[in-house]
Write a protein that holds these residues in place. Sequence first.
Motif, PDB file in Angstrom:
ATOM      1  N   LEU A  38      28.198   6.406 -88.168  1.00 54.53           N
ATOM      2  CA  LEU A  38      28.793   6.931 -86.892  1.00 54.53           C
ATOM      3  C   LEU A  38      29.114   8.365 -87.374  1.00 54.53           C
ATOM      4  CD1 LEU A  38      31.344   4.527 -85.571  1.00 54.53           C
ATOM      5  CD2 LEU A  38      29.136   4.929 -84.621  1.00 54.53           C
ATOM      6  N   VAL A  39      29.261   8.824 -88.693  1.00 51.56           N
ATOM      7  CA  VAL A  39      29.533  10.119 -88.887  1.00 51.56           C
ATOM      8  C   VAL A  39      28.312  10.858 -88.983  1.00 51.56           C
ATOM      9  CG1 VAL A  39      30.548  11.411 -91.042  1.00 51.56           C
ATOM     10  CG2 VAL A  39      31.336   9.190 -90.500  1.00 51.56           C
ATOM     11  N   GLY A  40      27.083  10.455 -89.299  1.00 54.57           N
ATOM     12  CA  GLY A  40      25.805  11.118 -89.131  1.00 54.57           C
ATOM     13  C   GLY A  40      25.625  12.418 -88.431  1.00 54.57           C
ATOM     14  N   PRO A  41      25.887  12.387 -87.078  1.00 51.47           N
ATOM     15  CA  PRO A  41      25.799  13.447 -86.358  1.00 51.47           C
ATOM     16  C   PRO A  41      26.896  14.688 -86.666  1.00 51.47           C
ATOM     17  CG  PRO A  41      26.076  11.396 -85.094  1.00 51.47           C
ATOM     18  CD  PRO A  41      26.320  11.004 -86.165  1.00 51.47           C
ATOM     19  N   TYR A  42      28.200  14.396 -87.394  1.00 52.49           N
ATOM     20  CA  TYR A  42      28.873  15.301 -87.766  1.00 52.49           C
ATOM     21  C   TYR A  42      28.994  15.779 -89.175  1.00 52.49           C
ATOM     22  CZ  TYR A  42      30.879  13.042 -83.654  1.00 52.49           C
ATOM     23  OH  TYR A  42      31.249  12.439 -82.374  1.00 52.49           O
ATOM     24  N   ILE A 207      33.051  16.030 -98.269  1.00 51.37           N
ATOM     25  CA  ILE A 207      31.885  15.606 -99.079  1.00 51.37           C
ATOM     26  C   ILE A 207      31.557  14.296 -99.290  1.00 51.37           C
ATOM     27  CG2 ILE A 207      30.545  15.935-101.236  1.00 51.37           C
ATOM     28  CD1 ILE A 207      31.722  18.786-101.272  1.00 51.37           C
ATOM     29  N   VAL A 208      32.721  13.283 -99.755  1.00 48.65           N
ATOM     30  CA  VAL A 208      32.625  11.988 -99.790  1.00 48.65           C
ATOM     31  C   VAL A 208      32.347  11.363 -98.677  1.00 48.65           C
ATOM     32  CG1 VAL A 208      34.245  12.023-101.856  1.00 48.65           C
ATOM     33  CG2 VAL A 208      34.993  11.421 -99.765  1.00 48.65           C
ATOM     34  N   VAL A 209      32.840  11.629 -97.382  1.00 50.88           N
ATOM     35  CA  VAL A 209      32.305  10.963 -96.088  1.00 50.88           C
ATOM     36  C   VAL A 209      31.013  11.399 -95.972  1.00 50.88           C
ATOM     37  CG1 VAL A 209      32.666  11.186 -93.685  1.00 50.88           C
ATOM     38  CG2 VAL A 209      34.698  11.023 -95.359  1.00 50.88           C
ATOM     39  N   ILE A 210      30.512  12.555 -96.107  1.00 53.39           N
ATOM     40  CA  ILE A 210      28.926  12.819 -95.921  1.00 53.39           C
ATOM     41  C   ILE A 210      28.062  12.078 -96.905  1.00 53.39           C
ATOM     42  CG2 ILE A 210      27.304  14.554 -96.424  1.00 53.39           C
ATOM     43  CD1 ILE A 210      29.148  16.879 -95.712  1.00 53.39           C
ATOM     44  N   ALA A 273      22.217  20.600 -98.676  1.00 52.68           N
ATOM     45  CA  ALA A 273      20.773  19.756 -98.673  1.00 52.68           C
ATOM     46  C   ALA A 273      20.885  18.271 -97.974  1.00 52.68           C
ATOM     47  CB  ALA A 273      20.543  19.332-100.192  1.00 52.68           C
ATOM     48  N   VAL A 274      22.031  17.865 -98.021  1.00 50.66           N
ATOM     49  CA  VAL A 274      22.245  16.418 -97.084  1.00 50.66           C
ATOM     50  C   VAL A 274      22.122  17.055 -95.511  1.00 50.66           C
ATOM     51  CG1 VAL A 274      23.871  14.743 -96.283  1.00 50.66           C
ATOM     52  CG2 VAL A 274      23.436  15.152 -98.803  1.00 50.66           C
ATOM     53  N   ALA A 275      22.948  18.053 -95.269  1.00 52.72           N
ATOM     54  CA  ALA A 275      22.816  18.297 -93.914  1.00 52.72           C
ATOM     55  C   ALA A 275      21.834  18.867 -93.391  1.00 52.72           C
ATOM     56  CB  ALA A 275      23.969  19.708 -93.775  1.00 52.72           C
ATOM     57  N   LEU A 276      21.017  19.700 -94.152  1.00 54.55           N
ATOM     58  CA  LEU A 276      19.563  19.967 -93.689  1.00 54.55           C
ATOM     59  C   LEU A 276      18.662  18.799 -93.529  1.00 54.55           C
ATOM     60  CD1 LEU A 276      18.951  23.054 -95.862  1.00 54.55           C
ATOM     61  CD2 LEU A 276      19.420  23.115 -93.663  1.00 54.55           C
ATOM     62  N   ALA A 277      18.868  17.839 -94.224  1.00 54.61           N
ATOM     63  CA  ALA A 277      17.874  16.704 -94.194  1.00 54.61           C
ATOM     64  C   ALA A 277      18.417  15.971 -93.087  1.00 54.61           C
ATOM     65  CB  ALA A 277      18.158  15.655 -95.732  1.00 54.61           C
ATOM     66  N   THR A 278      19.603  15.719 -92.825  1.00 55.29           N
ATOM     67  CA  THR A 278      20.078  15.182 -91.465  1.00 55.29           C
ATOM     68  C   THR A 278      19.528  15.724 -90.316  1.00 55.29           C
ATOM     69  OG1 THR A 278      22.068  14.372 -92.768  1.00 55.29           O
ATOM     70  CG2 THR A 278      22.134  14.385 -90.296  1.00 55.29           C
ATOM     71  N   VAL A 279      19.763  17.216 -90.267  1.00 53.89           N
ATOM     72  CA  VAL A 279      19.084  17.718 -88.969  1.00 53.89           C
ATOM     73  C   VAL A 279      17.852  17.967 -88.758  1.00 53.89           C
ATOM     74  CG1 VAL A 279      19.172  20.314 -87.887  1.00 53.89           C
ATOM     75  CG2 VAL A 279      21.216  19.339 -88.974  1.00 53.89           C
TER      76      VAL A 279
END
Length: 340
Positions: A38-42, A207-210, A273-279
């Motif tokens: 559920l956190v993914g979009p945020y 960061i840990v939630v990401i 890097a995580v955020a760019l991958a997610t988007v």
Amino acid sequence: MNDMKYLVKVSQFVNKTFALWVIIFGILGFIFPEIFKLVGPYVPVLLGVVMFGMGLTLSTADFREVVRRPKEVLTGVVAQFTIMPISAYALCVLLNLPADVAVGMMLLGCAPGGTASNVVTFIARGDVALSVTVTSCTTLLAPIVTPALMYVFANQWLAIDPASMFLSIVQMILLPIAAGVVIHKLAGDKNVEKCVAALPIVSVGAIVVIAAAVVAATRAQLLNVGLLIFAAVAVQNAVGMLLGWYAARFMGMSLSKRKTLAFEVGMQNSGLAVALATVHFAASPATALPAAVAALWHNVASPAVASWVQKWRDAGEKESFFDRIEREVQESKTAKRSAA
């Protein structure tokens, strides 16, 4: 005043145990994937919060270093954006990584330096001012450099849209940092200090939630290629630190500056890097795995190396404040034993 001291102590504890929290939340993400998905979009929003905090800590003094010692700053920036992308690409080819994982490794390699490198440099008794300046410069250059490097190195695996990536980095990095800098300027140092004391708690929490969200979204892939990704991230981190050290040595820098560039080059902004991958690669969730693993590994291996090298000093180098305190404590203990 007591509340502030307590907050500082909690922040220091959270900072020191960062790797532990990454492990705990990674396990929670693995066990309870439906919750953390559920956190993914945020994820981009959480990264923006971290970058806003970075902006709050910046001042004009941090950028004076660029003018005061351009050779050292330029060496750090160039080393960051050459050593890490090239080493990532070499590992992708040598290990024959799956296309989505390879793009994730390249995202990690093309990202700017991570703010955790500033803390690790402090532990290593390096040049913290140089570390902060290089991190700031690579972060501000990221909207242009990161998409360009990704297009050059990763377009063979998945389609890269540099313009779209540029806009994403501006939104997730530059705008929050700029907002933080403006608020710092308007509020003044004393008022900002109260907020800065809580920043490690907020940053580590984000960061840990990401990381947990990435683990939750890539649970199946992690079971299949987890060890391979872990090995690739660990090798890239070691190569980055080693070549960062030798780049500084080649440029004739002092030992403290060699320590600084080792960690500055070897540690990446895994959150970006995580955020760019997610988007940009939502259809290939495994692209976020290398950065999620790096969030753990970089914050375990690098502090360990920093603790090892912290007592290294150039011949004739003055004893640092921290070394003097440690020496006095040891001398005091020795004296008490002798008296007993």
